[in-house]
Every structure is written in structure tokens, then in C-alpha cells.
Design an enzyme around this catalytic site. Structure first.
Site, PDB file in Angstrom:
ATOM      1  N   GLU A 135       3.595  39.908 -15.109  1.00 29.80           N
ATOM      2  CA  GLU A 135       2.356  39.206 -14.790  1.00 29.80           C
ATOM      3  C   GLU A 135       1.211  39.609 -15.715  1.00 29.80           C
ATOM      4  OE1 GLU A 135       2.488  36.726 -13.088  1.00 29.80           O
ATOM      5  OE2 GLU A 135       4.346  37.003 -11.985  1.00 29.80           O
ATOM      6  N   HIS A 148       5.908  32.724 -19.196  1.00 26.97           N
ATOM      7  CA  HIS A 148       6.976  33.427 -18.477  1.00 26.97           C
ATOM      8  C   HIS A 148       8.380  32.947 -18.873  1.00 26.97           C
ATOM      9  CE1 HIS A 148       5.102  36.099 -15.628  1.00 26.97           C
ATOM     10  NE2 HIS A 148       4.404  35.162 -15.035  1.00 26.97           N
ATOM     11  N   GLY A 180      -0.195  30.518  -6.630  1.00 27.38           N
ATOM     12  CA  GLY A 180      -0.813  29.541  -7.512  1.00 27.38           C
ATOM     13  C   GLY A 180       0.242  28.706  -8.202  1.00 27.38           C
ATOM     14  N   ALA A 181       1.287  29.386  -8.681  1.00 26.94           N
ATOM     15  CA  ALA A 181       2.398  28.715  -9.362  1.00 26.94           C
ATOM     16  C   ALA A 181       3.543  29.706  -9.462  1.00 26.94           C
ATOM     17  CB  ALA A 181       1.974  28.226 -10.744  1.00 26.94           C
ATOM     18  N   MET A 182       4.734  29.198  -9.834  1.00 26.09           N
ATOM     19  CA  MET A 182       5.921  30.047  -9.922  1.00 26.09           C
ATOM     20  C   MET A 182       6.760  29.616 -11.106  1.00 26.09           C
ATOM     21  SD  MET A 182       7.718  32.518  -8.866  1.00 26.09           S
ATOM     22  CE  MET A 182       9.255  33.036  -9.618  1.00 26.09           C
ATOM     23  N   GLU A 183       7.167  30.615 -11.910  1.00 24.92           N
ATOM     24  CA  GLU A 183       7.779  30.389 -13.218  1.00 24.92           C
ATOM     25  C   GLU A 183       9.274  30.105 -13.185  1.00 24.92           C
ATOM     26  OE1 GLU A 183       7.584  35.014 -12.740  1.00 24.92           O
ATOM     27  OE2 GLU A 183       6.366  33.279 -12.199  1.00 24.92           O
ATOM     28  N   ASN A 184       9.765  29.345 -12.209  1.00 29.49           N
ATOM     29  CA  ASN A 184      11.180  28.983 -12.191  1.00 29.49           C
ATOM     30  C   ASN A 184      11.543  28.305 -13.510  1.00 29.49           C
ATOM     31  OD1 ASN A 184      11.010  29.482  -9.224  1.00 29.49           O
ATOM     32  ND2 ASN A 184       9.909  27.537  -9.256  1.00 29.49           N
ATOM     33  N   HIS A 225       0.117  30.191 -18.389  1.00 27.21           N
ATOM     34  CA  HIS A 225       0.649  31.431 -17.803  1.00 27.21           C
ATOM     35  C   HIS A 225       2.119  31.256 -17.434  1.00 27.21           C
ATOM     36  CE1 HIS A 225       0.108  35.119 -15.178  1.00 27.21           C
ATOM     37  NE2 HIS A 225       1.214  34.610 -14.659  1.00 27.21           N
ATOM     38  N   GLU A 226       2.437  30.170 -16.710  1.00 22.34           N
ATOM     39  CA  GLU A 226       3.813  29.971 -16.257  1.00 22.34           C
ATOM     40  C   GLU A 226       4.752  29.674 -17.423  1.00 22.34           C
ATOM     41  OE1 GLU A 226       4.307  30.947 -13.339  1.00 22.34           O
ATOM     42  OE2 GLU A 226       2.181  30.982 -12.843  1.00 22.34           O
TER      43      GLU A 226
END
Length: 470
Positions: free
Chosen positions: A327, A308, A268-272, A304-305
Site C-alpha cells: 500500500e 498494484h 475505496g477500491a481493490m486491486e484484483n 493506485h490500483e
């Protein structure tokens, strides 16, 4: 020298800084790269072992801090363990060392590592080179110590066609013209962080004008013609940064924040850090055209991201079994944040429905504990499920409600400040909250996370009253 662990890299050398230069060829679906890694030798060794997968190594040099070059007698790529083993004629001694590795790779179509994403518009078909490194695929983009507790800083330079847009974790600091219509775009060094949080993207993309959020410039990056769909995400991002800076008591740890919409994205997404990547539909949308459920989902994913950035990026799990806490906590915090953003949406009611789905899975005889032993990085993929996100978030919400929101928050602040830029295990959080509350938090929470299932309470009514049994 002790034997090499089949699942963990040896600790003889500790990476400190990566200077990465990558030149992607979008038409040819390949890339050239160079990683100049400054590291500290903590135990003399004649073998350097790090991760590398699906990369072809062209040259390796090893130089001491004093400028003495070690003789490299060869290197081997172990496909099974995804490791690069560099052999030296003589051991490198304690102190700083620079490991310079040239390599080439393919922009794959597997949606992990350094991969290609495509889209078509009125002007034709276009390729974007982008990344997804969790968990763990940074080794498919550059040789590295690809474990979450091997933190370092990263300086990225992307050599790309001058007509393309490039972005990475930190702000652009230099742009230099090269031959053949290329430009070298250099980004500032990142904070100390894990390899799986490194990110970059190159392609025919555009950025919205930045908004300022307490000194942090925030943009949405997307394919041309979609900028008008970014307003909601920017508004949620503004609220989320302000909310989390207040909740955590710590300023956002990056120098900028870009929200990047990727046409082909498996997660869905990534917290880079500073370069959060999203599936397009979870970042872009017209609120007047979206269903309410779609609008809420967009807000929740963005929150959410961003949650993080502190819980996961600033403080990171020591090994992959800790993914559940990253998570679960972000799931709890997304609801807390969006509930403050739009109280009329009644997000905690929606969360209760999601929790009910987790109960159904958790009632099966095949259920698992929230946290379990992870040996190989591949084992960690099994944690991305309803038990991690919904059940994990629910037990954190339960703890917050038991202790009280202020006490719970005080424990989280204590945890983040105590472990900033480092790595933890789950009990470090319980201990911090226990210190803030005076309650036996470790004992309470271990019961919930280290065994599968949930208590079933029976209620029986008879003439003498009500009897409860578990």
C-alpha cells in the site's frame, strides 16, 4: 506429523490450480459451488487442511494423478480457525492430487467474501453478487489455501441467468447454455497469484466499449445508465498502464483490465488482477460537474490500483505484515503517475499535506512502527491506516529523492523481475535497490520502518551560529 500451527496452514500440500464453478442465486442470497483443486503433495499425509469459512461442505473426493481415489473418512469445519480438515483412511503419497469439493454458501451483507450489493433505479431494485477477499476472505467463497504465499492459477466458471452480466479476473472464453434459462460463462485461467486477488461479479451491469492500451482491452463496468460517467477513469487507466509498463519495464501481466463500479463497497477500491473493484464515487464522475478534489481523488485511486498489478499482484508479500509495502508503494506510485498525467495539479504538494497528517499520528505515544509482526490475518486489518499509506509512501519518496529517481526505479525493476510470480519480504526490495545503487539501503530503511515516530530536529541560534540537534 508435526503439530498444526494455529495461524499458518501446514505445508504438506501445495495448491497449483483451482477450477471453480459457482452458481449464485441473487434472489435467494445463496450460492452453490464446486472447487476442483489440483495440488502437489510434498509430504505424505492423511489429513488435508485448508481454509473454509461460513461454507457448508456437501461432498469431498481426493484422487491421485494416477486416478486412484483415496478413501475420505470425514471432514470437520473448525469455526475458530476457519479451517476445513479432511481426513483420509491412508496417507496420500508424494505427487499430484486432485481435491474435489462441493459446497454451498450465503451471499452475505458484510461487504466481504462473496457478498450482495444492491441498487435501485427506475426499473426497480437489483442485486449484484460481488467479492472482496482481502484480507483474507476468499475462504468465504470457496475452500482454499487462503494465504498470500500459496499462489496458484484460477479458472472460473459462473453459472448465471442469461440476462445478467458476469465478469472475473480473466477474459471470457466460453459461453454455454444450460437449463432453466441459465448460462455457464467460463473465463480463461489467470496467472499465478494469491487467493485474495481472485474476483468475480454478477448482476444487472453493463460494460463500456473497450479501449486498447498496448494490446490490453480496458473497460469500465457499472450499472446501466452510468456509462457516460466512465470517460475520465478510462483516460486515467490508459495513461496509468502506459506509464507503469514503462516505469516497471514489464508489460501488464493480465489479459484484460476491467474497472468495476460497485454500489456497496467497504474499501475505496481493490486491486484484483484484471477485475479491479471500486466504490462507485471513486470511479465514475462527470469532470465538468466534479470538484477539483474529487477529480484528483478519482485519478489517484485508479492509478493506485493499477500500480498494484505489478507491485502486489505480480510480486506479492509472503505474509500479511507486508501489506504496508504494497500500500505504501502504491501510494507513492499513484502520486508519481498522476503527477505525470497532469503536472498542473501539483500532486506532490498535495502529498506533502497528507504526509503532515501522518506526522500528527506518528507523534503520538501510541504510534506504531510501519512494519510490525502480524500473527493472525485479522491483525493485518490494523495496517490500513495513515501510517501505512501516507508515512509509508513518504519514506519511499524520501529514499527515491536520496538515491535519485533513475537509480530508485532501476532497483524497483530489478526487484520485480527477480521475484515475478512469487512472494517476498520487505528486505528483498531493499536488497534489490541496494544492488542497483551501491547504498546501504537496508540499514537506512529499517531504521524508518521498524520503529515508530520520527526524528525531531531542533535548531538553536546564538552568537556563534546555528546548532542542530536531534
Amino acid at each position: 506429523m508435526p503439530p498444526i500451527d494455529p495461524y499458518r496452514l501446514p505445508r504438506w500440500i501445495a495448491p497449483r490450480h483451482y477450477a471453480l464453478t459457482l452458481r449464485p442465486d441473487l434472489d435467494g442470497a445463496t450460492f452453490d459451488g464446486r472447487a476442483v483443486i489440483r495440488a502437489e503433495v510434498v509430504e505424505a499425509t492423511d489429513q488435508i487442511v485448508l481454509n473454509s469459512h461460513e461454507l457448508e461442505i456437501g461432498a469431498v473426493t481426493v484422487t491421485s494423478d494416477a486416478g486412484v481415489t483415496s478413501a475420505v473418512t470425514g471432514w470437520t469445519l473448525d469455526v475458530t480457525s476457519q479451517r476445513l480438515l479432511i481426513s483420509l483412511a491412508e496417507p496420500v503419497e508424494l505427487g499430484d492430487v486432485v481435491i474435489d469439493i462441493e459446497f454451498t454458501g450465503s451471499l452475505n451483507d458484510q461487504l466481504v467474501g462473496f457478498y450482495r450489493s444492491t441498487y435501485t433505479d427506475d426499473s426497480g431494485s437489483h442485486v449484484i453478487a460481488t467479492t472482496q477477499f482481502e484480507a483474507p476472505h476468499a475462504r468465504q467463497a470457496f475452500p482454499c489455501w487462503d494465504e498470500p504465499d500459496r499462489k496458484a492459477t484460477y479458472g472460473v466458471t459462473l453459472e448465471v441467468s442469461a440476462e445478467l452480466f458476469a465478469v472475473s479476473n480473466a477474459a471470457e472464453v466460453e459461453r454455454k447454455d444450460l437449463a432453466d434459462g441459465l448460462v455457464a460463462i467460463t473465463f480463461a485461467d489467470t496467472m499465478i497469484m494469491s487467493t485474495y486477488l481472485v474476483a468475480f461479479a454478477v448482476g444487472r451491469l453493463v460494460a463500456t466499449d473497450p479501449i486498447d492500451v498496448n494490446g490490453t482491452p480496458v473497460r469500465v463496468i457499472c450499472r446501466p445508465g452510468m456509462e457516460h460517467l466512465a470517460a475520465t477513469a478510462l483516460d486515467v487507466a490508459r495513461h496509468s498502464i502506459e506509464f507503469f509498463e514503462d516505469y516497471y519495464g514489464i508489460a501488464y501481466p493480465g489479459d484484460k483490465m476491467d474497472l468495476v463500479a460497485v454500489p456497496d463497497f467497504a474499501f475505496g477500491a481493490m486491486e484484483n488482477l484484471g477485475c479491479i473493484t471500486f466504490r462507485e464515487i471513486l470511479l465514475l464522475g462527470d469532470p465538468d460537474e466534479m470538484a477539483q478534489a474529487e477529480l484528483e481523488r478519482l485519478a489517484l485511486v485508479v492509478a493506485h490500483e493499477i500500480a498494484h498489478m505489478w507491485f502486489g499482484d505480480l510480486v506479492t508479500m509472503s505474509w500479511w505484515e507486508g501489506i504496508w509495502l504494497n500500500e505504501a508503494f502504491a501510494t507513492f506510485m499513484e502520486t508519481t503517475c498522476v503527477d505525470a498525467y497532469r503536472p498542473d495539479w501539483n500532486e506532490w504538494t498535495r502529498f506533502g499535506l497528507a504526509r503532515a497528517e501522518a506526522f500528527e499520528t506518528d507523534a503520538l505515544v501510541t504510534t506504531r512502527p510501519i512494519e510490525y509482526v502480524v500473527e493472525t490475518p485479522a491483525d493485518a486489518e490494523g495496517m490500513f491506516d495513515v501510517l501505512t499509506y501516507e508515512k509509508g509512501g513518504a519514506v519511499l519518496r524520501m529514499l527515491e529523492q536520496y538515491l535519485g529517481p533513475d537509480t530508485f526505479r532501476d532497483g524497483v525493476r530489478r526487484y520485480l523481475k527477480q521475484h515475478s510470480y512469487s512472494n517476498t519480504v520487505t528486505t528483498d526490495l531493499w536488497d534489490a535497490i541496494e544492488a542497483a545503487s551501491g547504498e546501504p539501503v537496508r540499514e537506512i530503511m529499517n531504521s524508518w520502518i521498524l520503529q515508530g515516530g520520527h526524528p525531531l530536529v531542533r535548531v538553536e541560534v546564538d552568537d556563534s551560529g546555528v546548532t542542530l540537534s536531534q
